[in-house]
Write a protein that holds these residues in place. Sequence first.
Motif, PDB file in Angstrom:
ATOM      1  N   VAL A   1       0.798  -1.265   0.075  1.00 50.36           N
ATOM      2  CA  VAL A   1       0.047   0.050   0.038  1.00 50.36           C
ATOM      3  C   VAL A   1       0.886   0.951   0.013  1.00 50.36           C
ATOM      4  N   ILE A   2       1.793   1.283   0.766  1.00 48.08           N
ATOM      5  CA  ILE A   2       2.853   2.332   0.757  1.00 48.08           C
ATOM      6  C   ILE A   2       3.426   2.723  -0.366  1.00 48.08           C
ATOM      7  N   LEU A   3       4.016   1.730  -1.091  1.00 55.44           N
ATOM      8  CA  LEU A   3       4.611   1.908  -2.421  1.00 55.44           C
ATOM      9  C   LEU A   3       3.606   2.165  -3.489  1.00 55.44           C
ATOM     10  N   PHE A   4       2.291   1.647  -3.401  1.00 52.06           N
ATOM     11  CA  PHE A   4       1.354   1.982  -4.402  1.00 52.06           C
ATOM     12  C   PHE A   4       0.862   3.569  -4.352  1.00 52.06           C
ATOM     13  N   THR A   5       0.802   4.029  -2.936  1.00 47.16           N
ATOM     14  CA  THR A   5       0.627   5.375  -2.670  1.00 47.16           C
ATOM     15  C   THR A   5       1.418   6.555  -3.428  1.00 47.16           C
ATOM     16  N   ILE A   6       2.801   5.914  -2.878  1.00 47.56           N
ATOM     17  CA  ILE A   6       3.891   6.702  -3.443  1.00 47.56           C
ATOM     18  C   ILE A   6       3.850   6.819  -4.879  1.00 47.56           C
ATOM     19  N   GLY A   7       3.715   5.594  -5.559  1.00 45.55           N
ATOM     20  CA  GLY A   7       3.789   5.533  -7.018  1.00 45.55           C
ATOM     21  C   GLY A   7       2.740   6.522  -7.532  1.00 45.55           C
ATOM     22  N   GLU A   8       1.370   6.155  -7.098  1.00 45.98           N
ATOM     23  CA  GLU A   8       0.253   6.833  -7.591  1.00 45.98           C
ATOM     24  C   GLU A   8       0.562   8.515  -7.445  1.00 45.98           C
ATOM     25  N   VAL A   9       0.887   8.929  -6.289  1.00 45.61           N
ATOM     26  CA  VAL A   9       1.346  10.350  -5.989  1.00 45.61           C
ATOM     27  C   VAL A   9       2.185  10.696  -7.041  1.00 45.61           C
ATOM     28  N   LEU A  10       3.335  10.347  -7.233  1.00 44.75           N
ATOM     29  CA  LEU A  10       4.276  10.608  -8.355  1.00 44.75           C
ATOM     30  C   LEU A  10       3.528  10.586  -9.719  1.00 44.75           C
ATOM     31  N   LEU A  11       2.965   9.501 -10.221  1.00 51.98           N
ATOM     32  CA  LEU A  11       2.319   9.559 -11.533  1.00 51.98           C
ATOM     33  C   LEU A  11       1.203  10.708 -11.657  1.00 51.98           C
ATOM     34  N   PHE A  12       0.477  10.793 -10.465  1.00 54.16           N
ATOM     35  CA  PHE A  12      -0.744  11.843 -10.883  1.00 54.16           C
ATOM     36  C   PHE A  12      -0.376  13.296 -10.713  1.00 54.16           C
ATOM     37  N   THR A  13       0.361  13.452  -9.811  1.00 57.44           N
ATOM     38  CA  THR A  13       0.862  14.980  -9.624  1.00 57.44           C
ATOM     39  C   THR A  13       1.730  15.267 -10.713  1.00 57.44           C
ATOM     40  N   MET A  14       2.807  14.705 -10.986  1.00 56.80           N
ATOM     41  CA  MET A  14       3.754  14.855 -11.966  1.00 56.80           C
ATOM     42  C   MET A  14       3.208  14.965 -13.435  1.00 56.80           C
ATOM     43  N   MET A  15       2.026  14.158 -13.612  1.00 55.96           N
ATOM     44  CA  MET A  15       1.551  14.129 -14.976  1.00 55.96           C
ATOM     45  C   MET A  15       1.117  15.556 -15.495  1.00 55.96           C
ATOM     46  N   ASP A  16       0.275  16.287 -14.539  1.00 56.54           N
ATOM     47  CA  ASP A  16       0.042  17.450 -14.869  1.00 56.54           C
ATOM     48  C   ASP A  16       1.260  18.485 -15.220  1.00 56.54           C
ATOM     49  N   LEU A  17       2.341  18.211 -14.169  1.00 56.43           N
ATOM     50  CA  LEU A  17       3.649  19.151 -14.709  1.00 56.43           C
ATOM     51  C   LEU A  17       4.279  18.914 -16.087  1.00 56.43           C
ATOM     52  N   PHE A  18       4.273  17.355 -16.191  1.00 54.65           N
ATOM     53  CA  PHE A  18       4.859  16.747 -17.736  1.00 54.65           C
ATOM     54  C   PHE A  18       3.951  17.409 -18.836  1.00 54.65           C
ATOM     55  N   ILE A  19       2.731  17.470 -18.630  1.00 50.96           N
ATOM     56  CA  ILE A  19       1.839  18.106 -19.823  1.00 50.96           C
ATOM     57  C   ILE A  19       2.164  19.550 -20.111  1.00 50.96           C
ATOM     58  N   ASP A  20       2.331  20.026 -18.675  1.00 49.47           N
ATOM     59  CA  ASP A  20       2.517  21.616 -18.857  1.00 49.47           C
ATOM     60  C   ASP A  20       3.871  21.932 -19.406  1.00 49.47           C
ATOM     61  N   ARG A  21       4.687  21.093 -19.515  1.00 46.55           N
ATOM     62  CA  ARG A  21       5.993  21.094 -19.879  1.00 46.55           C
ATOM     63  C   ARG A  21       6.073  20.919 -21.313  1.00 46.55           C
ATOM     64  N   ILE A  22       5.245  19.892 -22.014  1.00 46.23           N
ATOM     65  CA  ILE A  22       5.460  19.607 -23.389  1.00 46.23           C
ATOM     66  C   ILE A  22       4.306  20.310 -24.291  1.00 46.23           C
ATOM     67  N   ALA A  23       3.229  20.729 -23.686  1.00 44.13           N
ATOM     68  CA  ALA A  23       2.228  21.422 -24.424  1.00 44.13           C
ATOM     69  C   ALA A  23       2.502  22.570 -24.950  1.00 44.13           C
ATOM     70  N   LYS A  24       2.208  23.113 -26.125  1.00 45.37           N
ATOM     71  CA  LYS A  24       2.217  24.437 -26.667  1.00 45.37           C
ATOM     72  C   LYS A  24       1.256  25.237 -26.056  1.00 45.37           C
TER      73      LYS A  24
END
Length: 139
Positions: free
Chosen positions: A40-63
């Motif tokens: 559960v701890i690993l899943f939670t850390i992975g989920e936090v990294l995926l879902f929060t960083m996805m927004d940053l990644f999209i902001d970075r790559i999108a025109k």
Amino acid sequence: MRTARHYSPIVSLIFGNILLAASLLLFGWAEGLTFLVISVILFTIGEVLLFTMMDLFIDRIAKPESKGIYFGTIGFNHLGSVMTPVFGGLLLSQYGAEIGLKIFIPLALMTALGLPFLWIAHQRLLSREKKEKVFQVSA
């Protein structure tokens, strides 16, 4: 999240994906409370990294003129967040928790299938940034 801020969003996405896949494997192997808690701890850390960083990644790559489309499209991820517990519950009720590896290994493999795509995106982003730096230096 503090540690992840020091890396590019795509590296955090890759690491989050690895943690999510590993946690799913541990769920399949878990026979005691200790392994379930670690999973559960690993899943939670992975989920936090995926879902929060996805927004940053999209902001970075999108025109700038396409950001609405990118963020709107990524909203389809939420469909998976809604359907996954339903299908997971059906699998567990159909097959039971006794054969956890038969349920969680395919889930972990499907999760890990995203890794090559994330790696390709990482390489393309690095290449694009190098080109932009060369262009800025020469201009």
